[in-house]
Design a protein around this motif. Structure first.
Motif, PDB file in Angstrom:
ATOM      1  N   PRO A 141       0.829  -1.210   0.000  1.00 11.54           N
ATOM      2  CA  PRO A 141       0.000   0.000   0.000  1.00 11.54           C
ATOM      3  C   PRO A 141       0.866   1.264   0.000  1.00 11.54           C
ATOM      4  O   PRO A 141       1.932   1.265   0.632  1.00 11.54           O
ATOM      5  N   PRO A 142       0.480   2.339  -0.677  1.00 13.41           N
ATOM      6  CA  PRO A 142      -0.778   2.503  -1.421  1.00 13.41           C
ATOM      7  C   PRO A 142      -0.661   2.135  -2.900  1.00 13.41           C
ATOM      8  O   PRO A 142      -1.507   2.507  -3.693  1.00 13.41           O
ATOM      9  N   TYR A 176      -2.677  -3.270  -3.139  1.00 11.75           N
ATOM     10  CA  TYR A 176      -3.209  -3.950  -1.970  1.00 11.75           C
ATOM     11  C   TYR A 176      -4.623  -4.417  -2.284  1.00 11.75           C
ATOM     12  O   TYR A 176      -5.190  -4.050  -3.324  1.00 11.75           O
ATOM     13  N   GLN A 230       1.582   5.457   4.516  1.00 11.77           N
ATOM     14  CA  GLN A 230       0.373   4.663   4.375  1.00 11.77           C
ATOM     15  C   GLN A 230       0.191   3.741   5.579  1.00 11.77           C
ATOM     16  O   GLN A 230      -0.916   3.592   6.104  1.00 11.77           O
ATOM     17  N   TYR A 231       1.278   3.128   6.033  1.00 10.49           N
ATOM     18  CA  TYR A 231       1.194   2.222   7.180  1.00 10.49           C
ATOM     19  C   TYR A 231       0.779   3.007   8.428  1.00 10.49           C
ATOM     20  O   TYR A 231      -0.060   2.538   9.213  1.00 10.49           O
ATOM     21  N   SER A 262      -1.027   5.641   8.538  1.00  5.51           N
ATOM     22  CA  SER A 262      -2.439   5.985   8.407  1.00  5.51           C
ATOM     23  C   SER A 262      -3.336   4.779   8.640  1.00  5.51           C
ATOM     24  O   SER A 262      -4.351   4.867   9.340  1.00  5.51           O
ATOM     25  N   ASP A 263      -2.955   3.640   8.082  1.00  2.22           N
ATOM     26  CA  ASP A 263      -3.793   2.437   8.176  1.00  2.22           C
ATOM     27  C   ASP A 263      -3.873   1.896   9.593  1.00  2.22           C
ATOM     28  O   ASP A 263      -4.924   1.408  10.024  1.00  2.22           O
ATOM     29  N   TYR A 264      -2.753   1.948  10.322  1.00  4.31           N
ATOM     30  CA  TYR A 264      -2.698   1.297  11.636  1.00  4.31           C
ATOM     31  C   TYR A 264      -2.635   2.302  12.790  1.00  4.31           C
ATOM     32  O   TYR A 264      -2.443   1.903  13.946  1.00  4.31           O
TER      33      TYR A 264
END
Length: 276
Positions: free
Chosen positions: A50-51, A54, A203-204, A206-208
């Protein structure tokens, strides 16, 4: 009495004829659709990154590279099919024909003689990230530290070879096959820092919903490209380069990247970028 009966018979015949006509038209449309030749498929090898690539909520591949590839190959008369591969084996998979190209935030720099390339279609920075309370603020502060990277990536090459005077001697380098494992290693304190594409780290985070601090000076600025085997004689890499350039000029690339990243134009400053 005969008049109404005849009228009913005529109406019945017209009704049946109308149904048959509609059925024929429907059949003709169905037949026409089936007769349309399907586009030839280009099999693209990638991994979860990602991004860029994915699985979406519907389980299908999505991301910057997926959308760029789908649009570019469609313009070229192909349909793009993404398959998940072991990224370490990409060169072998290209050589034996298991995949047609490798597309997944792939840095061209330092690899120009290893593949035939399309691109660069974006630029990206390889950076180092640490925990917010870390005492590491510069690349020189990495001396004697432990760092996690994804295997076969540019950060791995940088820290293994250490030819850059700005890169000090580190204590240990942990090369993980699965990129997503490098972040838990940092969060749990098993390593002091991670190195990867800045876009991937952001991105990581933001995602987690985790917080890392990215060092001000990047390890490297790289051009991203699409890799084909050196034995490939199709010329697809050159055609794809032209198509990606066309997409950049007509605003398609910026629109796609803007769905995933802020300030998309900054990633498209490839015109004057020279791949090293």
């Amino acid at each position: 009495m005969n008049g109404p009966k005849k009228l009913q018979q005529i109406l019945a015949v017209l009704f049946i004829f109308t149904i048959l006509l509609c059925s024929c038209r429907k059949a003709e449309n169905t037949l026409s659709t089936k007769q349309e030749p399907s586009l030839p498929t280009i099999v693209i090898g990638s991994d979860n990154y990602p991004p860029f690539n994915y699985s979406g909520t519907d389980g299908k591949p999505t991301g910057i590279d997926v959308e760029l590839a789908t649009e570019a190959f469609h313009r070229m008369g192909y349909q793009a099919e993404f398959v998940t591969i072991d990224w370490e084996n990409k060169k072998e998979l290209l050589q034996d024909g298991s995949i047609d190209c490798a597309w997944g935030c792939f840095s061209m720099d330092g690899r120009m003689d290893e593949y035939k390339w399309a691109g660069p279609y974006m630029i990206s920075q390889q950076v180092v990230a640490v925990s917010p309370d870390s005492n590491i603020y510069t690349l020189q502060d990495l001396a004697g530290k432990n760092i996690a990277v994804q295997a076969t990536t540019k950060p791995e090459d940088i820290f293994l070879n250490q030819t850059d005077p700005d890169i000090p001697n580190i204590n240990g380098l942990f090369s993980m096959q699965n990129r997503e494992l490098i972040y838990p290693m940092l969060s749990k304190g098993y390593v002091d820092a991670v190195a990867a594409h800045e876009t991937s780290i952001l991105q990581y985070m933001s995602d987690y919903h985790v917080e890392y601090r990215i060092l001000d000076k990047p390890l490297l600025t790289v051009g991203l490209g699409v890799a084909f085997s050196l034995d490939d004689t199709s010329g697809l890499n050159e055609e794809l380069s032209d198509t990606l350039e066309e997409m950049q000029k007509d605003g398609t690339s910026e629109k796609i990247i803007g769905k995933y990243l802020a300030h998309p134009s900054t990633y498209l400053e490839v015109e004057n970028y020279e791949v090293k």
